[in-house]
Scaffold this motif. Structure first.
Motif, PDB file in Angstrom:
ATOM      1  N   GLY A 320       3.958  -5.065   3.601  1.00 61.19           N
ATOM      2  CA  GLY A 320       4.126  -3.946   2.676  1.00 61.19           C
ATOM      3  C   GLY A 320       4.570  -4.415   1.303  1.00 61.19           C
ATOM      4  N   GLU A 325      -0.713  -5.639  -1.123  1.00 56.64           N
ATOM      5  CA  GLU A 325      -1.272  -4.594  -1.966  1.00 56.64           C
ATOM      6  C   GLU A 325      -2.696  -4.957  -2.355  1.00 56.64           C
ATOM      7  OE1 GLU A 325       2.688  -2.803  -4.118  1.00 56.64           O
ATOM      8  OE2 GLU A 325       1.479  -4.276  -5.180  1.00 56.64           O
ATOM      9  N   SER A 330      -5.199 -10.277  -1.493  1.00 60.84           N
ATOM     10  CA  SER A 330      -4.469  -9.446  -0.539  1.00 60.84           C
ATOM     11  C   SER A 330      -4.655  -9.978   0.876  1.00 60.84           C
ATOM     12  CB  SER A 330      -4.954  -8.000  -0.619  1.00 60.84           C
ATOM     13  OG  SER A 330      -4.325  -7.212   0.367  1.00 60.84           O
ATOM     14  N   ALA A 344      -2.162   7.712   4.388  1.00 60.59           N
ATOM     15  CA  ALA A 344      -1.489   8.195   3.179  1.00 60.59           C
ATOM     16  C   ALA A 344      -2.105   9.504   2.691  1.00 60.59           C
ATOM     17  CB  ALA A 344      -1.552   7.131   2.086  1.00 60.59           C
ATOM     18  N   ARG A 486      -0.208   7.483  -5.797  1.00 60.96           N
ATOM     19  CA  ARG A 486      -0.603   6.217  -5.199  1.00 60.96           C
ATOM     20  C   ARG A 486      -0.882   6.406  -3.705  1.00 60.96           C
ATOM     21  NH1 ARG A 486       2.706   0.521  -4.424  1.00 60.96           N
ATOM     22  NH2 ARG A 486       0.900  -0.648  -3.675  1.00 60.96           N
ATOM     23  N   TRP A 488      -1.007   3.946  -0.759  1.00 59.69           N
ATOM     24  CA  TRP A 488      -0.793   2.560  -0.355  1.00 59.69           C
ATOM     25  C   TRP A 488      -1.802   2.190   0.736  1.00 59.69           C
ATOM     26  CZ3 TRP A 488       0.198  -0.406   3.870  1.00 59.69           C
ATOM     27  CH2 TRP A 488       0.692  -1.689   3.635  1.00 59.69           C
ATOM     28  N   PRO A 489      -2.322   0.968   0.718  1.00 58.67           N
ATOM     29  CA  PRO A 489      -1.969  -0.191  -0.114  1.00 58.67           C
ATOM     30  C   PRO A 489      -2.746  -0.304  -1.417  1.00 58.67           C
ATOM     31  CG  PRO A 489      -3.459  -0.872   1.620  1.00 58.67           C
ATOM     32  CD  PRO A 489      -3.231   0.601   1.826  1.00 58.67           C
ATOM     33  N   SER A 491      -3.637   0.169  -5.309  1.00 58.48           N
ATOM     34  CA  SER A 491      -2.798   0.253  -6.507  1.00 58.48           C
ATOM     35  C   SER A 491      -2.892   1.653  -7.104  1.00 58.48           C
ATOM     36  CB  SER A 491      -3.259  -0.787  -7.536  1.00 58.48           C
ATOM     37  OG  SER A 491      -3.168  -2.097  -6.999  1.00 58.48           O
ATOM     38  N   GLN A 492      -1.887   2.014  -7.861  1.00 55.51           N
ATOM     39  CA  GLN A 492      -1.902   3.316  -8.518  1.00 55.51           C
ATOM     40  C   GLN A 492      -2.896   3.310  -9.669  1.00 55.51           C
ATOM     41  OE1 GLN A 492       1.890   4.633 -10.030  1.00 55.51           O
ATOM     42  NE2 GLN A 492       1.322   6.794  -9.865  1.00 55.51           N
TER      43      GLN A 492
END
Length: 613
Positions: A320, A325, A330, A344, A486, A488-489, A491-492
């Motif tokens: 995490g 991410e 990754s 999510a 966001r 996850w995982p 990115s925003q």
């Protein structure tokens, strides 16, 4: 059937039948074909159901088949049911001496005769038919003796035992055959033992008689006649019969040769059935061995996967963290990435459902600029770019996708259809999306107003975390910066775009009233990209056409006469390193939900209000 009732007082022959009532007037018989077992018929009570209970039925036993009719007079209309007795099980009731049950698989007939004697006549007749047809039950073997056992055993051996393995009969059936053979063999051994005992007794009596004769007259010897009888000459010169010699048919009427043949046939059947049992067990053992091997291999793979996962989990002590991410290095694989994004999004949906009720209570009234403000081009620095985008969307976005093979229909729910064209550039998914929808009771102006107005954006938009207006260019054009929640995982994401609303001037009076909102990415000094978010690029348009159906008579136009045809197009470059399969799956899931949620919101906000054209 050519037959007539027997007269009263006439004695029955062996091949005639009684009905269950015991009345000779209801009795009918018919000789069997080629001297076979005669047809047997009469009245029996048959259990129908709990409502009607026992009902008299005309029952006919012919050609190893048991049939019943409602009455004797209705035979010409056909039977109401029949059972083949080849594999039937006949069970005399344990307590009711007049009842017998006949079952074939799941079908059971409950029958009842007038008295026990007539029930036994029916059972005997059924067994005779079964034996004549080559079948016999265990009860028939016990009732009719060894020679009948031979018929049943050899028939069972030839018709069942030798073919059951080829037909895939189960081991349980073969063991049942062994039980039958065992009973037959036991009875045959008993019969032979009785024969040997009888022979031994006869020989002993013969020796005693011989000794007595010799003692009475030592000089008077018996002579033997051609027919096998011993004669003794008395003092008068005449011969008299002393005793008969033993013969194979003279003791208890037992045919020793026949019994020996039946014994041999039964043992042969037992050996053949044992052979088939062994074959079945070998096959079953092979099958279980294969299953065991598969399970062993499956367990080995699971254990290896468990060890691998355990070792990786130890390595990923900071699961995490930044290493997991979105990014080129990754450590999370595509499947894990997809599962995390899906989870999510589900959490966001639940949160949105809880807050949607509170949002609907807040009534916002935003000011409406004049129609002239929506129609003009504008004089700001992005005016030409806006006009270019508007013309491009009006030219290409409204084109039908039906004849274009590059567009794929990915979602269809009622009036809503979502199409996708797969495009990738440098490994990044740039799939254009196009959705069409038809919403009743709202106008194109109303739909585009609520889509463009930032004052109500948070009432229906669930993916935006926050936004602000960077610059107001005119009454119908603004520059907006917004960040998305966001997932996850991943990115925003953030986006900076110009949003403009326009009323399209109709070329002729038959064209529908058309409104358009276009959102496209721009650059602005007050909203530079940052390392906290991945900047996405968008080019989105919502085109709404209002179709009005004439009202009945002199009635005014109501919302029932209005239909809004929506065309929504989206070209999004998400940036970053998200897997292509994840981006496509999310787009397929979220776009239809967004469109349904937004149109439902517009319908709710405009219900009961004056129509805004």
């Amino acid at each position: 059937m050519n037959s007539s009732p027997l007269p009263n007082g006439k004695q029955m022959s062996d091949n005639q039948s009684w009905n269950s009532s015991g009345s000779e007037e209801d009795l009918e018989t018919e000789p069997g074909p080629h001297g076979g077992v005669a047809e047997f018929s009469g009245v029996l009570s048959k259990w129908t159901n709990y409502i009607h209970g026992w009902q008299d039925r005309w029952v006919v036993l012919k050609n190893n088949t048991l049939s019943y009719y409602k009455s004797q007079d209705e035979r010409e209309y056909g039977c109401r049911g029949s059972l083949c007795l080849s594999k039937a099980v006949i069970t005399p009731h344990e307590f009711d001496e007049c009842r017998l049950d006949i079952s074939v698989n799941d079908s059971v007939w409950y029958l009842r005769a007038m008295d026990p004697e007539h029930r036994n006549q029916w059972i005997d007749s059924i067994e005779q038919h079964r034996v004549e047809s080559g079948y016999g039950s265990e009860s028939s073997l016990r009732r009719h003796g060894s020679m009948l056992s031979l018929t049943s055993a050899t028939s069972s051996y030839s018709a069942t035992s030798t073919s059951s393995f080829k037909k895939g009969h189960s081991l349980q059936e073969k063991l049942a055959e062994m039980e039958t053979f065992r009973d037959i063999l036991c009875r045959q051994v008993d019969t032979l033992q009785k024969y040997f005992d009888a022979c031994s007794d006869a020989v002993s009596k013969d020796e005693l008689q011989r000794d007595k004769i010799v003692e009475d007259d030592e000089d008077d010897f018996p002579t033997t006649r051609p027919d096998g009888e011993f004669l003794h000459n008395n003092h008068n010169g005449s011969r008299e019969k002393l005793f008969q010699s033993l013969s194979t048919k003279g003791i208890n009427g037992i045919d020793f040769k026949g019994e020996a043949i039946t014994f041999k046939a039964t043992t042969a059947g037992i050996l053949a059935t044992l052979s088939h049992c062994l074959d079945l067990m070998v096959k079953r053992e092979d099958s279980w061995q294969r299953r065991l091997d598969k399970e062993t291999e499956k367990r080995r793979r699971v254990e290896e996967a468990y060890k691998t996962a355990l070792s990786e989990l130890k390595k990923k002590s900071h699961f995490g963290g930044p290493d997991y991410e979105e990014g080129p290095n990754s450590l999370i694989n595509e499947d894990e990435f997809f599962d995390a994004v899906e989870a999510a999004l589900d959490r966001q949906d639940k949160i949105e459902e809880q807050t949607q009720t509170e949002k609907s209570r807040i009534q916002r009234l935003s000011p409406m600029p004049s129609l002239d403000a929506y129609s003009v081009m504008g004089t700001h620095r992005f005016a030409e770019k806006v006009e270019e985008m508007v013309q491009s969307h009006m030219t290409y976005s409204l084109q039908d996708v039906g004849g274009d093979a590059n567009w794929q229909l990915v979602v269809e729910e009622g009036e809503m259809k979502v199409y996708r064209r797969e495009v990738e550039e440098n490994g990044i998914v740039l799939d254009p999306l196009k959705a069409t929808h038809a919403v009743k009771g709202v106008t194109g102006h109303e739909v585009c107003h609520y889509f463009w107005d930032t004052d109500v954006r948070n009432d229906w938009e669930t993916t935006v975390e926050n936004f602000n207006i960077v610059e107001t260019l005119s009454d119908n054009a603004i520059i907006v910066y917004q960040t998305h929640k966001r997932v996850w995982p991943a990115s925003q994401r953030d986006v900076l775009y110009l949003s403009a609303i326009r009323k399209i001037i109709a070329n002729n009076e038959n064209d529908p009233d058309t409104w358009l909102v276009c959102n496209f990415s721009v650059d602005h000094d007050n909203a530079q990209p940052s390392s906290r978010c991945v900047r996405a690029k968008i080019n989105i348009a919502m085109i709404c056409q209002t179709l009005v159906s004439p009202p009945e008579g002199d009635k005014e136009i109501s919302r029932d006469n209005i239909l809004c045809k929506i065309t929504y197009v989206a070209n999004v470059n998400p940036g970053g390193w998200a897997p292509a399969s994840v981006l496509r799956a999310v787009a397929k899931r979220e776009y239809p939900k967004f469109l349904k949620r937004f149109t439902s919101y517009v319908q709710e906000k405009t219900a009961g209000k004056p129509i805004l054209f």
